[in-house]
Design a protein around this motif. Sequence first.
Motif, PDB file in Angstrom:
ATOM      1  N   ILE A 134       5.814  11.199  -1.880  1.00  0.00           N
ATOM      2  CA  ILE A 134       5.007  11.487  -0.697  1.00  0.00           C
ATOM      3  C   ILE A 134       5.875  11.889   0.491  1.00  0.00           C
ATOM      4  O   ILE A 134       5.443  12.603   1.377  1.00  0.00           O
ATOM      5  CB  ILE A 134       4.093  10.293  -0.379  1.00  0.00           C
ATOM      6  N   GLY A 135       7.116  11.433   0.500  1.00  0.00           N
ATOM      7  CA  GLY A 135       8.028  11.818   1.575  1.00  0.00           C
ATOM      8  C   GLY A 135       7.854  11.011   2.847  1.00  0.00           C
ATOM      9  O   GLY A 135       8.293  11.426   3.912  1.00  0.00           O
ATOM     10  N   LEU A 136       7.221   9.856   2.730  1.00  0.00           N
ATOM     11  CA  LEU A 136       6.993   8.975   3.871  1.00  0.00           C
ATOM     12  C   LEU A 136       7.349   7.549   3.494  1.00  0.00           C
ATOM     13  O   LEU A 136       7.240   7.175   2.317  1.00  0.00           O
ATOM     14  CB  LEU A 136       5.515   9.002   4.279  1.00  0.00           C
ATOM     15  N   PRO A 137       7.726   6.727   4.470  1.00  0.00           N
ATOM     16  CA  PRO A 137       7.901   5.306   4.168  1.00  0.00           C
ATOM     17  C   PRO A 137       6.575   4.720   3.680  1.00  0.00           C
ATOM     18  O   PRO A 137       5.500   5.123   4.150  1.00  0.00           O
ATOM     19  CB  PRO A 137       8.302   4.696   5.519  1.00  0.00           C
ATOM     20  N   THR A 138       6.637   3.805   2.759  1.00  0.00           N
ATOM     21  CA  THR A 138       5.405   3.229   2.217  1.00  0.00           C
ATOM     22  C   THR A 138       4.619   2.473   3.282  1.00  0.00           C
ATOM     23  O   THR A 138       3.416   2.285   3.136  1.00  0.00           O
ATOM     24  CB  THR A 138       5.683   2.322   1.003  1.00  0.00           C
ATOM     25  N   ARG A 139       5.257   2.080   4.369  1.00  0.00           N
ATOM     26  CA  ARG A 139       4.548   1.430   5.477  1.00  0.00           C
ATOM     27  C   ARG A 139       3.480   2.361   6.050  1.00  0.00           C
ATOM     28  O   ARG A 139       2.397   1.930   6.422  1.00  0.00           O
ATOM     29  CB  ARG A 139       5.537   1.003   6.566  1.00  0.00           C
ATOM     30  N   VAL A 140       3.778   3.652   6.126  1.00  0.00           N
ATOM     31  CA  VAL A 140       2.815   4.625   6.641  1.00  0.00           C
ATOM     32  C   VAL A 140       1.569   4.650   5.747  1.00  0.00           C
ATOM     33  O   VAL A 140       0.437   4.691   6.232  1.00  0.00           O
ATOM     34  CB  VAL A 140       3.457   6.030   6.738  1.00  0.00           C
ATOM     35  N   ILE A 141       1.787   4.606   4.446  1.00  0.00           N
ATOM     36  CA  ILE A 141       0.671   4.618   3.496  1.00  0.00           C
ATOM     37  C   ILE A 141      -0.113   3.311   3.600  1.00  0.00           C
ATOM     38  O   ILE A 141      -1.342   3.302   3.568  1.00  0.00           O
ATOM     39  CB  ILE A 141       1.189   4.860   2.074  1.00  0.00           C
ATOM     40  N   GLU A 142       0.613   2.196   3.749  1.00  0.00           N
ATOM     41  CA  GLU A 142      -0.044   0.902   3.914  1.00  0.00           C
ATOM     42  C   GLU A 142      -0.946   0.920   5.147  1.00  0.00           C
ATOM     43  O   GLU A 142      -2.111   0.500   5.085  1.00  0.00           O
ATOM     44  CB  GLU A 142       1.003  -0.205   4.038  1.00  0.00           C
ATOM     45  N   ASP A 143      -0.443   1.415   6.254  1.00  0.00           N
ATOM     46  CA  ASP A 143      -1.240   1.483   7.483  1.00  0.00           C
ATOM     47  C   ASP A 143      -2.454   2.394   7.314  1.00  0.00           C
ATOM     48  O   ASP A 143      -3.554   2.063   7.754  1.00  0.00           O
ATOM     49  CB  ASP A 143      -0.393   1.968   8.662  1.00  0.00           C
ATOM     50  N   SER A 201     -10.657   4.221   1.114  1.00  0.00           N
ATOM     51  CA  SER A 201     -10.729   5.149  -0.015  1.00  0.00           C
ATOM     52  C   SER A 201      -9.339   5.515  -0.528  1.00  0.00           C
ATOM     53  O   SER A 201      -9.191   5.941  -1.670  1.00  0.00           O
ATOM     54  CB  SER A 201     -11.499   6.413   0.366  1.00  0.00           C
ATOM     55  N   LEU A 202      -8.308   5.330   0.304  1.00  0.00           N
ATOM     56  CA  LEU A 202      -6.939   5.618  -0.137  1.00  0.00           C
ATOM     57  C   LEU A 202      -6.452   4.640  -1.192  1.00  0.00           C
ATOM     58  O   LEU A 202      -5.453   4.889  -1.863  1.00  0.00           O
ATOM     59  CB  LEU A 202      -5.983   5.620   1.057  1.00  0.00           C
ATOM     60  N   LEU A 203      -7.167   3.537  -1.378  1.00  0.00           N
ATOM     61  CA  LEU A 203      -6.777   2.574  -2.408  1.00  0.00           C
ATOM     62  C   LEU A 203      -6.848   3.177  -3.807  1.00  0.00           C
ATOM     63  O   LEU A 203      -6.223   2.679  -4.734  1.00  0.00           O
ATOM     64  CB  LEU A 203      -7.652   1.322  -2.340  1.00  0.00           C
ATOM     65  N   MET A 247      -5.579   5.935  -4.652  1.00  0.00           N
ATOM     66  CA  MET A 247      -4.362   6.713  -4.896  1.00  0.00           C
ATOM     67  C   MET A 247      -3.526   6.049  -5.985  1.00  0.00           C
ATOM     68  O   MET A 247      -3.500   4.837  -6.105  1.00  0.00           O
ATOM     69  CB  MET A 247      -3.503   6.800  -3.630  1.00  0.00           C
ATOM     70  N   ASP A 248      -2.843   6.870  -6.739  1.00  0.00           N
ATOM     71  CA  ASP A 248      -1.962   6.369  -7.786  1.00  0.00           C
ATOM     72  C   ASP A 248      -0.567   6.119  -7.223  1.00  0.00           C
ATOM     73  O   ASP A 248       0.434   6.536  -7.770  1.00  0.00           O
ATOM     74  CB  ASP A 248      -1.899   7.377  -8.934  1.00  0.00           C
ATOM     75  N   ARG A 249      -0.508   5.436  -6.089  1.00  0.00           N
ATOM     76  CA  ARG A 249       0.757   5.112  -5.447  1.00  0.00           C
ATOM     77  C   ARG A 249       0.650   3.726  -4.851  1.00  0.00           C
ATOM     78  O   ARG A 249      -0.436   3.239  -4.580  1.00  0.00           O
ATOM     79  CB  ARG A 249       1.091   6.116  -4.330  1.00  0.00           C
ATOM     80  N   ILE A 250       1.792   3.124  -4.587  1.00  0.00           N
ATOM     81  CA  ILE A 250       1.801   1.780  -4.020  1.00  0.00           C
ATOM     82  C   ILE A 250       1.806   1.864  -2.491  1.00  0.00           C
ATOM     83  O   ILE A 250       2.504   2.685  -1.918  1.00  0.00           O
ATOM     84  CB  ILE A 250       2.998   0.959  -4.547  1.00  0.00           C
ATOM     85  N   ALA A 251       0.991   1.048  -1.876  1.00  0.00           N
ATOM     86  CA  ALA A 251       0.844   1.087  -0.421  1.00  0.00           C
ATOM     87  C   ALA A 251       1.293  -0.235   0.185  1.00  0.00           C
ATOM     88  O   ALA A 251       0.529  -0.933   0.819  1.00  0.00           O
ATOM     89  CB  ALA A 251      -0.606   1.395  -0.047  1.00  0.00           C
ATOM     90  N   VAL A 252       2.555  -0.580  -0.048  1.00  0.00           N
ATOM     91  CA  VAL A 252       3.135  -1.805   0.495  1.00  0.00           C
ATOM     92  C   VAL A 252       4.493  -1.444   1.084  1.00  0.00           C
ATOM     93  O   VAL A 252       5.280  -0.721   0.471  1.00  0.00           O
ATOM     94  CB  VAL A 252       3.303  -2.885  -0.603  1.00  0.00           C
ATOM     95  N   GLU A 253       4.753  -1.963   2.260  1.00  0.00           N
ATOM     96  CA  GLU A 253       6.008  -1.685   2.959  1.00  0.00           C
ATOM     97  C   GLU A 253       7.216  -2.049   2.097  1.00  0.00           C
ATOM     98  O   GLU A 253       7.204  -3.045   1.381  1.00  0.00           O
ATOM     99  CB  GLU A 253       6.019  -2.493   4.261  1.00  0.00           C
ATOM    100  N   GLY A 254       8.265  -1.233   2.175  1.00  0.00           N
ATOM    101  CA  GLY A 254       9.503  -1.503   1.452  1.00  0.00           C
ATOM    102  C   GLY A 254      10.040  -0.288   0.719  1.00  0.00           C
ATOM    103  O   GLY A 254      11.077  -0.363   0.066  1.00  0.00           O
ATOM    104  N   GLY A 255       9.350   0.847   0.819  1.00  0.00           N
ATOM    105  CA  GLY A 255       9.829   2.088   0.227  1.00  0.00           C
ATOM    106  C   GLY A 255      10.233   3.065   1.312  1.00  0.00           C
ATOM    107  O   GLY A 255       9.572   3.174   2.337  1.00  0.00           O
ATOM    108  N   MET A 256      11.340   3.765   1.097  1.00  0.00           N
ATOM    109  CA  MET A 256      11.875   4.690   2.096  1.00  0.00           C
ATOM    110  C   MET A 256      12.249   6.002   1.407  1.00  0.00           C
ATOM    111  O   MET A 256      12.979   5.985   0.404  1.00  0.00           O
ATOM    112  CB  MET A 256      13.138   4.071   2.701  1.00  0.00           C
ATOM    113  N   PRO A 257      11.755   7.145   1.912  1.00  0.00           N
ATOM    114  CA  PRO A 257      12.175   8.411   1.301  1.00  0.00           C
ATOM    115  C   PRO A 257      13.610   8.739   1.685  1.00  0.00           C
ATOM    116  O   PRO A 257      14.103   8.305   2.729  1.00  0.00           O
ATOM    117  CB  PRO A 257      11.213   9.433   1.915  1.00  0.00           C
TER     118      PRO A 257
END
Length: 136
Positions: free
Chosen positions: A68-77, A84-86, A88-98
């Motif tokens: 996605i090219g974004l920190p997972t915190r952005v997706i979590e927020d 509806s973003l739940l 998505m086939d991606r994890i939405a928990v802080e701790g990932g960094m592109p």
Amino acid sequence: MRRRYAISFDEARKAEVAGLAEAARRGLRISIAVVDDAGFPLTLARMDEASPASVSTAIEKARTAALIGLPTRVIEDATQARLSLLSMDRIAVEGGMPLLYKGQRVGGIGVSGALPAADAEVAWVAADALSDAKDG
């Protein structure tokens, strides 16, 4: 033709080692994964006493950040704002960094095993170890 940059194994290992050192300095027991731009693991480490469950979570955090090219915190927020973003086939928990190089995604780092904010701080230190690979 477009030029594609790629993270090397040595660079991935350098980030992993920096993340492990930061986690040890903080007394954390984590797993850390570094993936390429397609989300495939280059390195993976689980510290002694880190939860076995943290391994797959670290990989998924790294994969999500890389794809996605974004920190997972952005997706979590965003997920909290739009449920509806739940789906998505991606994890939405802080701790990932592109990992970015010259504006291009070259990989991602995922950390799991501590509180999400601490995971993110360790991931940032790991990414910062590759100052040339972090331009955004």
